[in-house]
Write a protein that holds these residues in place. Structure first.
Motif, short mmCIF file in Angstrom:
data_model
loop_
_atom_site.label_atom_id
_atom_site.label_comp_id
_atom_site.label_asym_id
_atom_site.label_seq_id
_atom_site.Cartn_x
_atom_site.Cartn_y
_atom_site.Cartn_z
N HIS A 1 3.99 12.76 -4.14
CA HIS A 1 4.37 13.83 -3.24
C HIS A 1 3.58 13.79 -1.93
CE1 HIS A 1 6.57 15.32 -6.65
NE2 HIS A 1 5.46 15.29 -7.37
N LEU A 2 3.02 12.63 -1.65
CA LEU A 2 2.24 12.45 -0.43
C LEU A 2 2.79 11.29 0.38
CD1 LEU A 2 -1.37 12.73 -1.93
CD2 LEU A 2 -0.26 14.42 -0.46
N PRO A 3 2.67 11.35 1.70
CA PRO A 3 3.00 10.18 2.52
C PRO A 3 1.93 9.11 2.30
CG PRO A 3 2.02 11.87 3.88
CD PRO A 3 2.21 12.49 2.53
N PRO A 4 2.23 7.85 2.58
CA PRO A 4 1.23 6.79 2.36
C PRO A 4 -0.07 7.03 3.12
CG PRO A 4 3.40 5.84 2.68
CD PRO A 4 3.53 7.30 2.99
N GLU A 5 0.00 7.60 4.31
CA GLU A 5 -1.22 7.85 5.09
C GLU A 5 -1.74 9.24 4.78
OE1 GLU A 5 -2.67 5.49 6.71
OE2 GLU A 5 -1.02 4.09 6.34
N HIS A 6 -2.80 9.32 4.00
CA HIS A 6 -3.40 10.60 3.65
C HIS A 6 -4.86 10.37 3.28
CE1 HIS A 6 -1.96 9.01 -0.30
NE2 HIS A 6 -3.17 9.42 -0.67
N SER A 7 -5.59 11.45 3.13
CA SER A 7 -6.97 11.40 2.67
C SER A 7 -7.20 12.60 1.76
CB SER A 7 -7.94 11.41 3.85
OG SER A 7 -7.78 12.60 4.61
N GLY A 8 -8.42 12.72 1.23
CA GLY A 8 -8.74 13.87 0.40
C GLY A 8 -8.18 13.83 -1.00
N GLU A 9 -7.71 12.67 -1.45
CA GLU A 9 -7.14 12.57 -2.79
C GLU A 9 -8.18 12.81 -3.87
OE1 GLU A 9 -9.31 9.02 -2.30
OE2 GLU A 9 -7.98 10.04 -0.92
N ASP A 10 -9.43 12.39 -3.60
CA ASP A 10 -10.48 12.61 -4.58
C ASP A 10 -10.85 14.09 -4.68
OD1 ASP A 10 -11.40 12.44 -1.99
OD2 ASP A 10 -13.24 11.36 -2.48
N VAL A 11 -10.74 14.81 -3.55
CA VAL A 11 -11.02 16.25 -3.56
C VAL A 11 -10.06 16.97 -4.51
CG1 VAL A 11 -11.12 18.35 -2.17
CG2 VAL A 11 -11.87 16.17 -1.19
N LEU A 12 -8.78 16.70 -4.36
CA LEU A 12 -7.78 17.37 -5.19
C LEU A 12 -7.94 17.01 -6.66
CD1 LEU A 12 -5.33 19.14 -5.55
CD2 LEU A 12 -3.87 17.21 -4.88
N ALA A 13 -8.15 15.74 -6.96
CA ALA A 13 -8.32 15.33 -8.35
C ALA A 13 -9.53 16.00 -8.98
CB ALA A 13 -8.45 13.81 -8.44
N GLN A 14 -10.61 16.11 -8.22
CA GLN A 14 -11.81 16.74 -8.76
C GLN A 14 -11.62 18.24 -8.95
OE1 GLN A 14 -15.30 15.54 -6.49
NE2 GLN A 14 -14.65 13.41 -6.59
N TRP A 15 -10.93 18.88 -8.03
CA TRP A 15 -10.66 20.31 -8.22
C TRP A 15 -9.87 20.56 -9.48
CZ3 TRP A 15 -9.16 22.26 -2.63
CH2 TRP A 15 -10.33 22.29 -1.85
N GLN A 16 -8.91 19.69 -9.78
CA GLN A 16 -8.12 19.83 -11.00
C GLN A 16 -8.99 19.67 -12.24
OE1 GLN A 16 -3.78 18.28 -9.27
NE2 GLN A 16 -5.10 16.85 -10.35
N VAL A 17 -9.91 18.70 -12.20
CA VAL A 17 -10.82 18.50 -13.32
C VAL A 17 -11.78 19.69 -13.45
CG1 VAL A 17 -12.68 17.06 -14.24
CG2 VAL A 17 -10.66 15.99 -13.21
N ARG B 1 0.84 -1.19 0.00
CA ARG B 1 0.00 0.00 0.00
C ARG B 1 0.88 1.25 0.00
NH1 ARG B 1 -4.37 -0.69 4.69
NH2 ARG B 1 -5.14 1.23 3.70
N ARG B 2 0.60 2.13 -0.94
CA ARG B 2 1.34 3.39 -1.05
C ARG B 2 0.42 4.60 -0.89
NH1 ARG B 2 3.16 0.12 -5.28
NH2 ARG B 2 5.31 -0.64 -5.05
N GLY B 3 -0.80 4.36 -0.42
CA GLY B 3 -1.73 5.45 -0.20
C GLY B 3 -2.92 5.40 -1.14
N LEU B 4 -3.96 6.13 -0.77
CA LEU B 4 -5.20 6.15 -1.53
C LEU B 4 -5.01 6.69 -2.95
CD1 LEU B 4 -7.52 7.56 1.28
CD2 LEU B 4 -7.31 5.17 0.56
N ALA B 5 -4.23 7.76 -3.07
CA ALA B 5 -4.05 8.38 -4.39
C ALA B 5 -3.32 7.43 -5.33
CB ALA B 5 -3.28 9.69 -4.25
N GLU B 6 -2.29 6.77 -4.85
CA GLU B 6 -1.55 5.82 -5.70
C GLU B 6 -2.45 4.68 -6.14
OE1 GLU B 6 0.70 2.34 -6.90
OE2 GLU B 6 -0.54 2.50 -5.09
N HIS B 7 -3.29 4.21 -5.21
CA HIS B 7 -4.19 3.10 -5.55
C HIS B 7 -5.18 3.53 -6.64
CE1 HIS B 7 -6.89 -0.39 -3.92
NE2 HIS B 7 -6.27 -0.70 -5.03
#
Length: 368
Positions: free
Chosen positions: A233-249, A90-96
């Motif tokens: 650029h994130l540590p493995p333990e993080h959240s909010g990855e979907d927020v950032l991706a959606q803001w970019q879109v 596991r490398r974090g939610l965003a990587e997955h």
């Protein structure tokens, strides 16, 4: 396991290339919930879709358990291509999520959490909406039906439908659009749908801060906006990855929520217990985008320990508004908030706060 269900995704049914939507289901340690999620997918008739399940359980993958395995066979019997993957370490939610996005080939990619059930027809409604609106994504915020008796007019007051074309938006903490986030709490959208008297088959798009749990992207738009490649650029333990991706879109193509929501949250305990790092906060505070990467070492030294409004609200569940500062602090302490959250609340002006949105605004104002 039935014929054609292949561990590690070694083989995919031949009709996988012809589907309109890839449903991407990341999962970890949730076999019972995954079975319910797959049952919801089995109730969908249109459009053509395939399913990719990627498991990060520490022991046996969820899709090997009897109930999820049975539902995978049901989907295959319906002619749906099903691909079962195991993705470790596991490398974090965003990587997955990026791992799964890289394996999607359909025009549309639906990221569906493993604790969300979709009502019959929901997939078709989302697909039709994305075709009609021609924006970057549409979504159905999962509803917690245990809250059906809990009306929250202070949170639904921010509802605003799209009256014309969905256009690009820039959402940041403290911006007007950011204040829409409480809209997706509890069963707010169920109440709004009832109040709007929507007829069967009718749907309306509305403005969002972001959408979690059930979001369909135009795959090309998500990739062009950077996808989840910021995971490096994130540590493995993080959240909010979907927020950032959606803001970019949203900044390039816009995005919309869909009413009525055909997604139901199973209200199971979260498997993400460490939410101390919000992806959007880490990346945006350091001025990063996927196109302007910097070394991780420099990134961590530039972090600010000030909690953002979302982090704070996670510790304020159950507050009966209006509430004063002492009540907010007391509730946060009982909920296990860390010292940074407690300090942020203790620094607020001593007054009555009418709603979660007013607390969030006060926190944002205090950090400017």
């Amino acid at each position: 396991m039935g014929p054609g269900v292949q561990e590690q995704g070694e083989r995919v049914q031949e009709n996988a290339a012809s589907v309109s939507v890839d449903v991407l289901v990341p999962t970890c340690n949730r076999p019972a919930e995954l079975a319910v999620t797959l049952a919801g997918l089995a109730s969908q008739r249109n459009p053509t879709f395939g399913v990719i399940i990627s498991d990060q359980s520490l022991e046996e993958p969820a899709w090997r358990h009897p109930a999820p395995a049975a539902m995978a066979r049901v989907l295959q019997a319906q002619g749906r291509p099903v691909r079962l993957l195991r993705h470790l370490p596991r490398r974090g939610l965003a990587e997955h999520r990026q791992f799964m996005l890289d394996r999607s080939r359909a025009e549309k990619s639906l990221f569906l959490d493993d604790d969300v059930w979709m009502e019959p027809g929901a997939l078709e409604r989302m697909s039709d909406a994305l075709d009609e609106l021609q924006c970057g994504f549409v979504g159905m915020a999962p509803q917690g039906l245990s809250f059906l008796a809990d009306r929250r007019p202070d949170q639904t007051a921010v509802f605003e439908s799209w009256s014309g074309p969905v256009t690009p938006e820039v959402i940041r903490p403290g911006s007007p659009g950011f204040e829409r986030w409480p809209l997706h709490s509890a069963a707010n959208l169920s109440h709004l749908s009832a109040d709007l008297h929507l007829q069967p088959g009718e749907w309306i798009p509305y403005r969002v801060a972001w959408l979690g749990g059930c979001t369909m992207y135009r795959r090309e738009a998500l990739n062009e906006a950077g996808g989840f490649r910021f995971w490096q650029h994130l540590p493995p333990e993080h959240s909010g990855e979907d927020v950032l991706a959606q803001w970019q879109v949203m900044e390039k193509y816009g995005g919309a929520g869909i009413l009525p929501s055909g997604a139901v949250h199973l209200e199971a305990p979260t498997t993400i217990t460490d939410r101390s790092v919000e992806a959007y906060e880490r990346i945006l505070k350091c001025g990063r985008t996927p196109a302007t990467p910097e070394p991780r070492e420099k990134e961590t030294t530039e972090m600010n320990d000030t909690p953002n409004p979302i982090q704070i609200q996670k510790f304020l569940g159950g507050v009966d508004y209006p509430a004063n500062r002492d009540t907010l602090v007391s509730t946060a302490k009982k909920s296990g908030a860390d010292a940074d959250v407690i300090h942020a609340l203790e620094s607020l002006p001593e007054k009555e706060y009418e709603s979660p949105a007013s607390v969030s605004k006060a926190v944002s104002d205090a950090t400017k």
